[in-house]
Scaffold this motif. Structure first.
Motif, PDB file in Angstrom:
ATOM      1  N   PRO A  26       0.836  -1.202   0.000  1.00 16.91           N
ATOM      2  CA  PRO A  26       0.000   0.000   0.000  1.00 16.91           C
ATOM      3  C   PRO A  26       0.869   1.249   0.000  1.00 16.91           C
ATOM      4  N   LEU A  27       0.319   2.332  -0.532  1.00 21.04           N
ATOM      5  CA  LEU A  27       1.069   3.578  -0.613  1.00 21.04           C
ATOM      6  C   LEU A  27       1.528   4.048   0.761  1.00 21.04           C
ATOM      7  N   SER A  28       0.678   3.905   1.761  1.00 23.02           N
ATOM      8  CA  SER A  28       1.035   4.347   3.105  1.00 23.02           C
ATOM      9  C   SER A  28       2.237   3.579   3.647  1.00 23.02           C
ATOM     10  N   GLN A  29       2.293   2.283   3.341  1.00 22.55           N
ATOM     11  CA  GLN A  29       3.418   1.480   3.811  1.00 22.55           C
ATOM     12  C   GLN A  29       4.699   1.842   3.076  1.00 22.55           C
ATOM     13  N   ARG A  30       4.583   2.110   1.771  1.00 24.01           N
ATOM     14  CA  ARG A  30       5.771   2.515   1.004  1.00 24.01           C
ATOM     15  C   ARG A  30       6.312   3.841   1.515  1.00 24.01           C
ATOM     16  N   ARG A  31       5.403   4.768   1.835  1.00 25.82           N
ATOM     17  CA  ARG A  31       5.839   6.053   2.373  1.00 25.82           C
ATOM     18  C   ARG A  31       6.484   5.871   3.737  1.00 25.82           C
TER      19      ARG A  31
END
Length: 217
Positions: A26-31
């Motif tokens: 997920p984008l949040s995890q990548r960030r």
């Protein structure tokens, strides 16, 4: 332990190769992971230039451009800020073992990876960190804990390879030997040969050859 595949630096890498197709994270995890690596790199830079004792969490947060409160939300103490650099390299090692063919021995498989792009130039930040961990007990504890956390993952890989169980004593001892060989090989390279050798592979191979003398893999 989150297993990732390295783009460069092999067992000492901190970069993840982008797989084909949609990113499964997920984008949040990548960030979050990107922020953790930014914090880790800033911490190593400050530890190297100022010294570990003279560096505070506030210094690290300021270098990254975040508040101290945000920093402490992600890491419990300043020394733990470097952990993402260490676990990324271990993730790469475990990811490489995931593709180890059953038809060849461990050392032969590692030798076959010498020309692989993932075994290019080691990450300078990781090398600096390993040098610091040689004399700083708190950083050393983070480094050793990262390897301790990797041990059950390696045991699981060897168990699947041998048809045994991860909690089998033989498997656990073999996993500890492989884990220690990777750790000592990386340390030896960082401390003694990083300035003259472009890759850590020969050191890791030598360490694994010594370890494999008593391993049935």
């Amino acid at each position: 332990m989150n297993v990732t595949t390295a783009r460069r630096g092999g067992l000492l890498s901190t970069e993840r190769r982008t797989p084909p197709g949609p990113d499964p994270l997920p984008l949040s995890q990548r960030r979050r992971e990107a922020l953790h690596l930014d914090i880790a790199r800033a911490a190593v830079t400050l530890f190297t230039s100022r010294g570990v004792t003279a560096t505070t969490g506030e210094h690290i947060a300021q270098a990254v451009g975040i508040s101290s409160r945000t920093l402490w939300r992600h890491f419990p103490r300043k020394e733990s800020c470097v952990r993402p650099l260490l676990t990324a390299g271990l993730d790469a090692a475990v990811a490489a073992l995931e593709h180890w063919p059953a038809s060849i021995r461990l050392v032969q498989y590692i030798e076959s990876l010498q020309e692989h792009p993932a075994l290019a130039t080691p990450d300078p930040a990781v090398l600096d960190l390993l040098r610091l961990a040689r004399t700083d007990p708190d950083l050393r504890a983070v480094w050793l804990q990262a390897h301790d956390d990797a041990l059950p993952v390696i045991a699981g890989l060897l168990a699947r390879r041998s048809g045994g169980r991860p909690d089998n004593l033989d498997v656990q001892v073999h996993a500890a030997i492989v884990n220690s060989a990777l750790r000592v090989g990386a340390e030896n390279f960082a401390l003694h040969s990083a300035s003259t050798c472009p890759t850590a592979t020969p050191h890791l191979l030598r360490a694994l050859r010594l370890a494999a003398q008593g391993l049935p893999y």
